[in-house]
Structures are given as C-alpha cells and as structure tokens.
Design an enzyme around this catalytic site. Structure first.
Site, PDB file in Angstrom:
ATOM      1  N   SER A  37     -20.140  -6.676  42.001  1.00 35.31           N
ATOM      2  CA  SER A  37     -20.429  -7.621  40.789  1.00 35.31           C
ATOM      3  C   SER A  37     -20.822  -9.148  41.326  1.00 35.31           C
ATOM      4  O   SER A  37     -22.124  -8.935  41.710  1.00 35.31           O
ATOM      5  CB  SER A  37     -18.728  -7.938  40.353  1.00 35.31           C
ATOM      6  OG  SER A  37     -18.986  -8.918  39.190  1.00 35.31           O
TER       7      SER A  37
ATOM      8  N   ASP B  61     -24.034 -11.402  36.014  1.00 35.02           N
ATOM      9  CA  ASP B  61     -23.718 -11.339  37.278  1.00 35.02           C
ATOM     10  C   ASP B  61     -24.412 -10.217  38.020  1.00 35.02           C
ATOM     11  O   ASP B  61     -25.044  -9.316  37.098  1.00 35.02           O
ATOM     12  CB  ASP B  61     -22.143 -11.319  37.496  1.00 35.02           C
ATOM     13  CG  ASP B  61     -21.514 -10.385  36.535  1.00 35.02           C
ATOM     14  OD1 ASP B  61     -22.269  -9.693  35.877  1.00 35.02           O
ATOM     15  OD2 ASP B  61     -20.136  -9.911  36.917  1.00 35.02           O
TER      16      ASP B  61
ATOM     17  N   ASP C 216     -23.448  -6.981  38.439  1.00 37.23           N
ATOM     18  CA  ASP C 216     -23.267  -5.638  37.681  1.00 37.23           C
ATOM     19  C   ASP C 216     -23.494  -5.674  36.006  1.00 37.23           C
ATOM     20  O   ASP C 216     -23.442  -4.819  35.447  1.00 37.23           O
ATOM     21  CB  ASP C 216     -21.982  -4.963  38.033  1.00 37.23           C
ATOM     22  CG  ASP C 216     -21.017  -5.475  37.552  1.00 37.23           C
ATOM     23  OD1 ASP C 216     -20.865  -6.670  37.437  1.00 37.23           O
ATOM     24  OD2 ASP C 216     -20.020  -4.964  37.400  1.00 37.23           O
TER      25      ASP C 216
ATOM     26  N   ASP D  57     -21.618  -7.089  33.773  1.00 38.59           N
ATOM     27  CA  ASP D  57     -20.629  -6.863  32.821  1.00 38.59           C
ATOM     28  C   ASP D  57     -20.020  -8.155  32.173  1.00 38.59           C
ATOM     29  O   ASP D  57     -19.354  -8.408  31.327  1.00 38.59           O
ATOM     30  CB  ASP D  57     -19.362  -6.228  33.333  1.00 38.59           C
ATOM     31  CG  ASP D  57     -18.742  -6.541  34.343  1.00 38.59           C
ATOM     32  OD1 ASP D  57     -19.158  -7.954  35.139  1.00 38.59           O
ATOM     33  OD2 ASP D  57     -17.838  -6.188  34.965  1.00 38.59           O
TER      34      ASP D  57
END
Length: 447
Positions: A104, A243, A245, A247
């Site tokens: 992340s 960010d 990843d 999400d």
C-alpha cells in the site's frame, strides 16, 4: 506468538520479514483453507494474483503461485493492477480466492500479501488465524500428475474488465472537468488515468511511470503537496492522489485545499441520501473520523456508526448492517453496491460525478462538513500491547480529556501495520490540539 496477519494482511520488509519461503507457505496454507470445500466432482479451484509495481512483487508472486499450485489450485496472474481490481476480478472470473501483493502506502522496500475469498471479500480474523494454524502442519506431499495446479501468466483482459466495471458503476459524463491525478508510481499508474479519460475528464497524470523502485517516493496520498502544486500549476478543477495499491483516494480542490476521506464521505452521504441510495440513512466511519463528520451527519439526519480503524472493519459493519457507504479519513471509501473493498479510482469518479451533477466545485461540496482541528502524532514503540494500560498513559489521557471537555476528544491506538502508536487529539483550536497531543506523545514515548 505474534500474529502474522495485521489489519490489512501480512506486511513487512521484503526478503527479510516477508520472504519467498514464507510466501510459498502462505500460498499453500491459504489455498488449503480457502478452497477445501471447492474440490468437488474433480473441479480444480482458481486463484487470481495481482501486484503493485515494487521490485519484490515478482519474487513474491512466483512463490505464492507455487504454493497455491502445490495445493492443486490454478493461478491466474493479472499483473500490476489495483487492489480493488483484484477483489473485483476474483468475483468476475468466478475464482475461489484472490491475492494482492502490495504494501500500500509503505516505502518501496516493504511488501505485503492480502487475501480475498470467493466473491472478492477480505478475510475475517478467524480465517486468517486458520491459515496461520495450518502453515506449519501441511504435509510436504501434495497433489500429483493432473492434480497439480497451473500458473497462467498475465490474463490479457483483466484491466479492460475492471475499466468496464468502473464505467458501469459511474456512468456520469465528466466532460468539462480538468483533473490532476497522482498515481504514486503505483498500481493505478495506467488504470486511473484511463478510467478518468474514458469518463470524459481532461486528465493530467503525474507520478504514473513506475520503475519498480519509485512507488510512493515523495508522491501519492502520503505526499499530498505534489498534487496540490500541480493543481495550482495547471489550473485544474481538482486533484486526486492515490496510494501504492490504489484502494484509497484523497482529493484537492482548485485552490489546493486538502479534501480528506471524512469530507468525501460527508458529500457522498448527503448526495446518496438525496438520491434515495443511502440505505437506512447510515454512514459507517471509524474511531478516527473527525468529530466534524459526526456533527455534519447529525445535521443532515444521517446516522454515523464507527468501527475500529481498517477498511476491513468498515466492510464488516457495512455488510452486517446492509449499509451502502462507509470509509476512513485516510481515503478508503467503500461503496458496497459497486465493490467489496475500498476503491480509489471509483471514489475519484464518484467525486467528479457529484461535481458534474450539481455544477458545484469540489470546494463548495466539501463545505458539507466543518473539519475540527485534529493533530495526529505517530510515536515509535517497541511494545504496542502495554501502552494504553500503563498508569502514566492512563493519567495523561484523563488529564487531557478533562481539559478538552465536550469540545474535543483524545484517541490512542496501536498501528495495525507498523511498530507505531498513534496519538490523535481534536480540539476547538489547532494550538490546543497540538499542545495536548505533544504532551501525550511524550508520555507514550517514555513508556
């Protein structure tokens, strides 16, 4: 024994904490636990594996894939793609499990592994505990011959499937909206700009050229100054920062002001209530949600429920209560009608759709709530488990709460992913919040 899984999967320094042998064992154990009941009539279970661009991702993907294949699971690799895309594709392909390899917002040397069950759902604690339990008890021998799983490299239609899903979820035309998107040199570097352009927006993409080493490096949602400067430079209507990843999503208005997850939730909750889409007139936040969100929702006739920090806990409450909107101040926004986890690109599309539908600027929409001054200090600690019960910390909290009265609040909690303790104080003015947070942090640091 320390629990292997944190609040968002397994995470640590790649090749030191999160090693290839550990990933191999995790893959085998997860495959055993998540697909045990799917092996009927000779059917071979299927797993989806995606990753962000960091350099250790390929190594861990290979190890995980080998572990799952050793348990008779066919593995479909979908390459560099956001976490919410893996969740969606797990359901869309009809797979039995999904895996995302990403740390992340963490620095490039770290990496992480998070699992999804069939349907693209994050795992509850008891399933993660079961995976840990069987990791060291699986027999060395597995299926042989036709029973061994296959690894299918890079499904060619994965990205297009996800983009089509986003288009169906938010069909509103965004023509006339000019946006800067900071992709954090991460998993959204290709997908997010494509999704916004497909919806009609004029897109200026920054930090969208990952090289395996530059993910989150002075960019993305943890370095909001980058997109703030770009919005002002290009005269954009807004900026979005993802960010590593993708999400999560934080926003910036045309004047460069940060619009955080609480403000995004406030504007979306009010819009959804107006449209009859906010089920049970309820929004799900976390204990970190700004007190201003609670005040704004009360004024709008919306109930605010709070959970522990972590979008998995928000998701659990959303699913248990049948609610339709939840999220975190950090920018994890969950829209259960369109996904099973936080989705930064979907959030960005939803924000711009609200702008297009109302003709209002993001700054105007953000006035749905007044953000109370909030100070958050991360304190490095060696043992997170003893902090809140330590007498000196208990006394310091009591003193702070007495000073704040009903005009603010104090929250101390352990990070679920790092060796940190978070001290958060909200108050009527910034200086008071800063002073009290500093005092509490000093006490925590001495424990």
């Amino acid at each position: 024994m320390t629990r292997l899984f944190g609040t968002d999967g397994v995470r640590g320094l790649a090749n030191e904490v999160l090693t290839a042998p550990l990933a191999l064992k995790l893959g085998a154990a997860a495959a055993h636990v998540l697909t045990a009941e799917k092996r009927v009539d000779g059917r071979r279970p299927v797993a989806i594996v995606g990753r962000d661009p960091r350099v250790s991702g390929e190594m861990l993907a290979a190890a995980l894939s080998a572990g799952m294949a050793s348990q008779g699971v066919d593995v479909i690799r979908v390459g560099v793609i956001p976490t919410p895309a893996v969740a969606f594709l797990t359901d869309d392909y009809g797979a039995d499990m999904g895996v995302m390899i990403s740390a992340s917002h963490n620095p490039m040397p770290d990496n992480g592994i998070k699992f999804f069950s069939a349907g693209g759902h994050k795992l509850p604690d008891h399933v993660e505990d079961e995976i840990e339990r069987v990791m060291d008890s699986l027999p060395a021998e597995g299926p042989t011959g036709h029973g061994v799983g296959r690894v299918i490299e890079e499904a060619t239609d994965a990205q297009d499937r996800y983009l089509e899903h986003l288009k169906e979820a938010v069909p509103t035309s965004l023509e006339g909206i000019k946006i800067v998107v900071d992709a954090a040199n991460g998993a959204a570097s290709v997908v997010a700009p494509k999704a916004y352009e497909a919806a009609g927006a004029t897109v200026i993409a920054i930090h969208n050229k990952p090289d395996s080493y530059n993910i989150n490096m002075d960019c993305g949602s943890t370095h909001i100054d980058q997109v703030q400067a770009a919005v002002l430079k290009h005269g954009a209507d807004l900026g979005l920062a993802h960010d590593g990843d993708a999400d999560r999503c934080l926003a910036v208005d045309k004047d460069g002001n940060l619009i955080d997850g609480d403000q995004i939730m406030a504007m979306l909750a009010i819009a959804m209530k107006e449209n009859g889409e906010l089920r049970k007139n309820t929004l799900v936040g976390t204990v970190m949600s700004n007190l201003g969100l609670k005040i704004a929702m009360d004024e709008a006739g919306i109930t605010l429920r709070t959970t522990k920090v972590g979008d998995r806990y928000v998701l659990e409450d959303l699913n248990a209560g049948g609610f339709s909107l939840g999220g975190e101040q950090s920018g994890h926004i969950v829209l259960p009608d369109h996904g099973t986890t936080g989705d930064g690109t979907l959030t960005g599309l939803s924000i711009m759709a609200r702008m297009a539908e109302t003709g209002k600027s993001l700054g105007e929409l953000a006035q749905a709530m007044t953000v109370l001054p909030q100070v958050l200090i991360n304190v490095p600690v060696s043992d997170k488990s003893t902090i809140v019960s330590h007498p000196s910390v208990v006394a310091a909290i009591a003193e702070a709460e007495a000073e704040l009265g009903s005009t603010g609040r104090v929250l101390l909690r352990a990070s679920g992913t790092e060796e940190l303790f978070r001290v958060m104080v909200e108050a009527g003015d910034k200086e008071q919040a800063r002073r009290i947070a500093g005092r509490l942090s000093a006490v925590v640091a001495e424990v």
